[in-house]
Design a protein around this motif. Structure first.
Motif, PDB file in Angstrom:
ATOM      1  N   GLN A 147      17.711  36.881 -30.085  1.00 27.26           N
ATOM      2  CA  GLN A 147      18.026  35.782 -30.985  1.00 27.26           C
ATOM      3  C   GLN A 147      17.999  36.264 -32.435  1.00 27.26           C
ATOM      4  OE1 GLN A 147      15.226  32.638 -29.994  1.00 27.26           O
ATOM      5  NE2 GLN A 147      16.578  31.858 -28.390  1.00 27.26           N
ATOM      6  N   VAL A 148      19.030  35.925 -33.161  1.00 21.83           N
ATOM      7  CA  VAL A 148      19.126  36.322 -34.565  1.00 21.83           C
ATOM      8  C   VAL A 148      19.547  35.124 -35.391  1.00 21.83           C
ATOM      9  CG1 VAL A 148      19.606  38.754 -34.134  1.00 21.83           C
ATOM     10  CG2 VAL A 148      21.499  37.127 -34.209  1.00 21.83           C
ATOM     11  N   THR A 149      19.003  35.039 -36.576  1.00 19.17           N
ATOM     12  CA  THR A 149      19.323  33.899 -37.433  1.00 19.17           C
ATOM     13  C   THR A 149      20.714  34.029 -38.024  1.00 19.17           C
ATOM     14  OG1 THR A 149      16.983  33.691 -37.989  1.00 19.17           O
ATOM     15  CG2 THR A 149      18.572  32.540 -39.409  1.00 19.17           C
ATOM     16  N   MET A 150      21.035  35.217 -38.497  1.00 23.06           N
ATOM     17  CA  MET A 150      22.287  35.417 -39.209  1.00 23.06           C
ATOM     18  C   MET A 150      23.183  36.385 -38.448  1.00 23.06           C
ATOM     19  SD  MET A 150      20.554  35.907 -42.952  1.00 23.06           S
ATOM     20  CE  MET A 150      22.048  35.805 -43.917  1.00 23.06           C
ATOM     21  N   MET A 151      24.443  36.063 -38.450  1.00 21.50           N
ATOM     22  CA  MET A 151      25.457  36.981 -37.942  1.00 21.50           C
ATOM     23  C   MET A 151      26.567  37.038 -38.975  1.00 21.50           C
ATOM     24  SD  MET A 151      25.705  36.056 -33.874  1.00 21.50           S
ATOM     25  CE  MET A 151      26.825  37.399 -33.511  1.00 21.50           C
ATOM     26  N   PHE A 152      27.131  38.224 -39.135  1.00 21.09           N
ATOM     27  CA  PHE A 152      28.164  38.425 -40.127  1.00 21.09           C
ATOM     28  C   PHE A 152      29.457  38.878 -39.452  1.00 21.09           C
ATOM     29  CE2 PHE A 152      25.359  38.006 -43.690  1.00 21.09           C
ATOM     30  CZ  PHE A 152      24.156  38.556 -43.302  1.00 21.09           C
ATOM     31  N   TRP A 153      30.554  38.457 -40.020  1.00 20.03           N
ATOM     32  CA  TRP A 153      31.876  38.896 -39.560  1.00 20.03           C
ATOM     33  C   TRP A 153      32.558  39.654 -40.692  1.00 20.03           C
ATOM     34  CZ3 TRP A 153      33.527  38.838 -34.685  1.00 20.03           C
ATOM     35  CH2 TRP A 153      32.884  37.980 -33.777  1.00 20.03           C
ATOM     36  N   TYR A 154      33.059  40.853 -40.335  1.00 24.26           N
ATOM     37  CA  TYR A 154      33.717  41.717 -41.308  1.00 24.26           C
ATOM     38  C   TYR A 154      35.143  42.026 -40.866  1.00 24.26           C
ATOM     39  CZ  TYR A 154      29.102  42.923 -43.271  1.00 24.26           C
ATOM     40  OH  TYR A 154      27.869  42.887 -43.855  1.00 24.26           O
ATOM     41  N   ARG A 155      35.947  42.382 -41.838  1.00 22.67           N
ATOM     42  CA  ARG A 155      37.279  42.909 -41.581  1.00 22.67           C
ATOM     43  C   ARG A 155      37.344  44.301 -42.178  1.00 22.67           C
ATOM     44  NH1 ARG A 155      42.326  39.761 -44.032  1.00 22.67           N
ATOM     45  NH2 ARG A 155      41.542  40.679 -45.974  1.00 22.67           N
ATOM     46  N   GLN A 156      37.942  45.221 -41.440  1.00 22.43           N
ATOM     47  CA  GLN A 156      38.092  46.593 -41.914  1.00 22.43           C
ATOM     48  C   GLN A 156      39.565  46.969 -41.816  1.00 22.43           C
ATOM     49  OE1 GLN A 156      36.094  49.653 -39.602  1.00 22.43           O
ATOM     50  NE2 GLN A 156      35.817  50.945 -41.402  1.00 22.43           N
ATOM     51  N   GLN A 157      40.251  46.901 -42.928  1.00 19.24           N
ATOM     52  CA  GLN A 157      41.665  47.256 -42.946  1.00 19.24           C
ATOM     53  C   GLN A 157      41.806  48.776 -43.011  1.00 19.24           C
ATOM     54  OE1 GLN A 157      42.652  44.482 -46.224  1.00 19.24           O
ATOM     55  NE2 GLN A 157      43.997  43.471 -44.753  1.00 19.24           N
ATOM     56  N   PRO A 158      42.911  49.299 -42.529  1.00 19.38           N
ATOM     57  CA  PRO A 158      43.082  50.754 -42.446  1.00 19.38           C
ATOM     58  C   PRO A 158      42.784  51.455 -43.761  1.00 19.38           C
ATOM     59  CG  PRO A 158      44.876  49.622 -41.328  1.00 19.38           C
ATOM     60  CD  PRO A 158      44.079  48.561 -42.015  1.00 19.38           C
TER      61      PRO A 158
END
Lengths: 111, 113
Positions: B28-39
């Motif tokens: 269980q985690v409080t925070m989750m992050f979403w990232y984008r990695q463009q070429p």
């Protein structure tokens, strides 16, 4: 604006040789600096984490240095292996879970 | 430590369609992050997914384009909506553990044609 700049963008080295990657940052405030290794098609994996008071930290053949005064860091790879071929990303944490990422240095190790 | 299972690992999608990416964490985690990695570029934070409240989006990213769900403390989804070729990128989820560590999913390589 918080920035993390890495150099070189890419490099090719022969197996068994050493190399050094550079990272300059302007992130403020500063909590810690991390180096990650990202293999192709994989997510980044942590190599080292250094806080303000740490000058150097090693993880096997990887040695990171930090100069908090000049806001520079380096990652040295000793006796490179083919499995070291990857992208190496410098990341600075500014103490609020907001990470600033460098664009990475792509290392190619050739036999 | 945390083990993150992210899927799909890659997909090729038609423009105008949507893709939902899933991340499952083994704790269980409080925070989750979403990232984008463009070429050739650095990771860019899209949003912070918080359980029990709406996601917090970074400048340049909007909920209509990147809706996020966080139904519990171990799971989150990111949807890339009405895709265009400019959305072709690697998308990564990440969770912090403590104050100095972050673990990443394996990434989803999205190609929009």
């Amino acid at each position: 604006k918080n920035q993390v700049e890495q150099s070189p963008q890419s490099l090719i080295i022969l197996e068994g040789k050493n190399c050094t990657l550079q990272c300059n940052y302007t992130v403020s405030p500063f909590s810690n600096l991390r180096w990650y290794k990202q293999d192709t098609g994989r997510g980044p994996v942590s190599l080292t984490i250094m806080t303000f008071s740490e000058n150097t930290k090693s993880n096997g053949r990887y040695t990171a240095t930090l100069d908090a005064d000049t806001k520079q860091s380096s990652l040295h790879i000793t006796a490179s292996q083919l499995s070291d071929s990857a992208s190496y990303i410098c990341v600075v944490d500014s103490n609020d879970y907001k990470l600033s990422f460098g664009a990475g240095t792509t290392v190619t190790v050739r036999a | 430590s945390a083990v993150i299972s992210q899927k799909p690992s890659r997909d090729i999608c038609q423009r105008g369609t949507s893709l939902t990416i899933q991340c499952q964490v083994d704790s269980q985690v409080t925070m989750m992050f979403w990232y984008r990695q463009q070429p050739g570029q650095s990771l860019t934070l899209i949003a912070t997914a918080n359980q029990g409240s709406e996601a917090t989006y970074e400048s340049g990213f909007v909920i209509d384009k990147f809706p996020i769900s966080r139904p519990n403390l171990t799971f989150s989804t990111l949807t890339v909506s009405n895709m265009s070729p400019e959305d072709s990128s690697i998308y990564l989820c990440s969770v912090p553990t403590g104050r100095t560590e972050a673990f990443f999913g394996q990434g989803t390589r999205l190609t929009v044609v």
